[in-house]
Design a protein around this motif. Sequence first.
Motif, PDB file in Angstrom:
ATOM      1  N   THR A 204      21.119  -1.086  18.830  1.00  0.00           N
ATOM      2  CA  THR A 204      22.138  -0.079  19.122  1.00  0.00           C
ATOM      3  C   THR A 204      23.444  -0.655  19.670  1.00  0.00           C
ATOM      4  O   THR A 204      24.509  -0.085  19.423  1.00  0.00           O
ATOM      5  N   PHE A 205      23.412  -1.757  20.415  1.00  0.00           N
ATOM      6  CA  PHE A 205      24.674  -2.274  20.938  1.00  0.00           C
ATOM      7  C   PHE A 205      25.623  -2.696  19.819  1.00  0.00           C
ATOM      8  O   PHE A 205      26.799  -2.288  19.809  1.00  0.00           O
TER       9      PHE A 205
ATOM     10  N   ASP B 185      21.417  -0.106  26.060  1.00  0.00           N
ATOM     11  CA  ASP B 185      20.866  -0.007  27.423  1.00  0.00           C
ATOM     12  C   ASP B 185      20.820  -1.381  28.083  1.00  0.00           C
ATOM     13  O   ASP B 185      21.268  -1.553  29.226  1.00  0.00           O
ATOM     14  N   TYR B 186      20.271  -2.352  27.362  1.00  0.00           N
ATOM     15  CA  TYR B 186      20.119  -3.696  27.939  1.00  0.00           C
ATOM     16  C   TYR B 186      21.463  -4.394  28.079  1.00  0.00           C
ATOM     17  O   TYR B 186      21.746  -5.034  29.096  1.00  0.00           O
ATOM     18  N   GLU B 187      22.305  -4.269  27.068  1.00  0.00           N
ATOM     19  CA  GLU B 187      23.543  -5.051  27.028  1.00  0.00           C
ATOM     20  C   GLU B 187      24.645  -4.465  27.905  1.00  0.00           C
ATOM     21  O   GLU B 187      25.508  -5.199  28.392  1.00  0.00           O
ATOM     22  N   VAL B 188      24.622  -3.139  28.128  1.00  0.00           N
ATOM     23  CA  VAL B 188      25.717  -2.499  28.862  1.00  0.00           C
ATOM     24  C   VAL B 188      25.222  -1.695  30.062  1.00  0.00           C
ATOM     25  O   VAL B 188      25.626  -1.945  31.201  1.00  0.00           O
ATOM     26  N   LEU B 189      24.349  -0.702  29.826  1.00  0.00           N
ATOM     27  CA  LEU B 189      23.962   0.200  30.905  1.00  0.00           C
ATOM     28  C   LEU B 189      23.398  -0.528  32.120  1.00  0.00           C
ATOM     29  O   LEU B 189      23.793  -0.258  33.266  1.00  0.00           O
ATOM     30  N   GLU B 190      22.468  -1.457  31.883  1.00  0.00           N
ATOM     31  CA  GLU B 190      21.814  -2.136  33.000  1.00  0.00           C
ATOM     32  C   GLU B 190      22.737  -3.111  33.723  1.00  0.00           C
ATOM     33  O   GLU B 190      22.389  -3.605  34.804  1.00  0.00           O
ATOM     34  N   LYS B 191      23.920  -3.369  33.148  1.00  0.00           N
ATOM     35  CA  LYS B 191      24.867  -4.289  33.777  1.00  0.00           C
ATOM     36  C   LYS B 191      26.095  -3.555  34.323  1.00  0.00           C
ATOM     37  O   LYS B 191      27.070  -4.185  34.718  1.00  0.00           O
ATOM     38  N   THR B 192      26.048  -2.216  34.311  1.00  0.00           N
ATOM     39  CA  THR B 192      27.167  -1.406  34.784  1.00  0.00           C
ATOM     40  C   THR B 192      26.765  -0.686  36.070  1.00  0.00           C
ATOM     41  O   THR B 192      25.668  -0.126  36.155  1.00  0.00           O
ATOM     42  N   ASN B 193      27.632  -0.691  37.045  1.00  0.00           N
ATOM     43  CA  ASN B 193      27.309  -0.104  38.352  1.00  0.00           C
ATOM     44  C   ASN B 193      27.753   1.352  38.484  1.00  0.00           C
ATOM     45  O   ASN B 193      27.058   2.166  39.089  1.00  0.00           O
TER      46      ASN B 193
ATOM     47  N   GLU C 156      12.169   1.299  32.391  1.00  0.00           N
ATOM     48  CA  GLU C 156      11.849   1.432  30.977  1.00  0.00           C
ATOM     49  C   GLU C 156      10.347   1.515  30.758  1.00  0.00           C
ATOM     50  O   GLU C 156       9.591   0.626  31.168  1.00  0.00           O
ATOM     51  N   LYS C 157       9.879   2.617  30.160  1.00  0.00           N
ATOM     52  CA  LYS C 157       8.489   2.817  29.745  1.00  0.00           C
ATOM     53  C   LYS C 157       7.493   2.379  30.820  1.00  0.00           C
ATOM     54  O   LYS C 157       6.766   1.393  30.649  1.00  0.00           O
ATOM     55  N   PRO C 158       7.422   3.116  31.917  1.00  0.00           N
ATOM     56  CA  PRO C 158       6.525   2.742  33.020  1.00  0.00           C
ATOM     57  C   PRO C 158       5.072   3.084  32.717  1.00  0.00           C
ATOM     58  O   PRO C 158       4.755   3.761  31.732  1.00  0.00           O
ATOM     59  N   THR C 159       4.184   2.632  33.588  1.00  0.00           N
ATOM     60  CA  THR C 159       2.785   3.072  33.529  1.00  0.00           C
ATOM     61  C   THR C 159       2.725   4.544  33.932  1.00  0.00           C
ATOM     62  O   THR C 159       3.671   5.083  34.517  1.00  0.00           O
ATOM     63  N   ILE C 160       1.604   5.186  33.657  1.00  0.00           N
ATOM     64  CA  ILE C 160       1.442   6.595  34.023  1.00  0.00           C
ATOM     65  C   ILE C 160       1.590   6.777  35.526  1.00  0.00           C
ATOM     66  O   ILE C 160       2.267   7.711  35.992  1.00  0.00           O
TER      67      ILE C 160
ATOM     68  N   PRO D 193      25.029  -9.729  19.956  1.00  0.00           N
ATOM     69  CA  PRO D 193      23.624  -9.869  20.363  1.00  0.00           C
ATOM     70  C   PRO D 193      22.759  -8.764  19.788  1.00  0.00           C
ATOM     71  O   PRO D 193      23.171  -7.595  19.767  1.00  0.00           O
ATOM     72  N   LYS D 194      21.588  -9.115  19.327  1.00  0.00           N
ATOM     73  CA  LYS D 194      20.667  -8.132  18.755  1.00  0.00           C
ATOM     74  C   LYS D 194      19.914  -7.444  19.880  1.00  0.00           C
ATOM     75  O   LYS D 194      18.717  -7.658  20.100  1.00  0.00           O
TER      76      LYS D 194
END
Length: 451
Positions: A89-90, A237-245, A179-183, A232-233
């Motif tokens: 998606t990025f 979420d990984y490339e932008v969201l998790e690195k934005t405050n 991301e995708k936690p345990t129950i 980057p493939k």
Amino acid sequence: MHTILLSGGSGLRLWPLSNGVRSKQFLKVLQRDKEDKLQSMIQRVWEQLNKCNLTKNSIVATTVTQVEAIRNQIGEEVSIVVEPSRRDTFPAIALSCVYLYSEKNAPLDEIVSVLPVDPYVENAFFEKVVSMEKVLNDSQADIALIGVEPTFPSEKYGYIVTDKSPVSGTYYNVDSFVEKPTINLAEELISNEALWNCGVFSFRLGYLINLLKEKGYPITYHELKKDYERLPKNSFDYEVLEKTNNIVAIPYKGYWKDLGTWNTLSEEVSSSIIGKGLIEKDVQNSNLFNELDIPVILMGLDNTVVAASPDGILVTSKEASPRIKNYVELIKEQPMYEEKEWGWIKILDHSYNPDKSEIFTKKLSIKPHNVTDSHSHSLRDETWIIVSGKGVITLNGEVNDFTPGDKFDIPKGTIHSLKATTAVELIEMQIGEIDSSDIYLENVEEGMIKN
């Protein structure tokens, strides 16, 4: 506000109806409001966007194999950004934003909203999408998300962890993502008022353009397409969201569902039987999806999905159905059915002569008033047999009317095209060396057949 619809997935969890060419969003299995006609996920979402006046400034980011299906289902006027390759998606969002900036001349302060083409939601969800522009302006955040209030602890979804103190009763500041936690962790997150991340977010165009500049990527559309493999493939979420405050989330309390598996899709279809077949009357909570011309009968199996298409047949419990993706990846067969802008192709048979030459037998359906491109092949001969409909076939400049039952031999090197006056169905036999690149176009027009 501009909207980017992401339509790049292969939908392997809905095999055999879905494949790399016809993904899940194109399956016409959903009931249209107050009508008997079935519609696909992308058609449903496009209608909902239209009700909120969002289609005019919407573009679809997709791969080349889905372009014709998109135009066939939501119209030829839709703006499409075609990814040179499938890279998550990025890259798809980056290419779309650069297209808006360099080709559409969208200003850097323009709000861009991104969403998948296949959420199953109420119309009120898109009113939330419209509200994201105001939230971004009020909060001065870099990114705004829509977070769905969870209805059960799920391991399938990502979660948005907020500070639990709504600003003006409208949005929350985002603390982190899970991301995708345990129950067990999902239950804990829900108790702390975390939200499901439904993959819908907004930002100012300049935010992403500046990010690409900082990373040294081109910010013109054609240059970025050439350099697409450098991106980057990774997911957005990984490339932008998790690195934005500076991120905020808008809560959504209405109905939302991801129809990515047979068990979730079967809950939203209007009939337990789609296609030719029967389900024994005592069978409980089972569904039949049949695209074949032969009947399928389901007996004695509760909580079951049977799906049949030219690509294959699936019989599975609803609980086990999400695991089909693991097995489909082991099957390397060519898709046997493709939806095209002009109609569809169905492969009927593939065999070899004693001399190792190939024989492909296909059935083609062509819409009325469609004119195919003039083209030739150097490696194969073709024979066309008209099954139904009327029109003209041009062979090396000679125009021939046709009606049902007519047969045309097309030797290697023959320049040929077809114009359908009415809806046309024909059988095509290809004999020789079958290579998808063996097509030489004399001219290129919209609606052309390439097969």
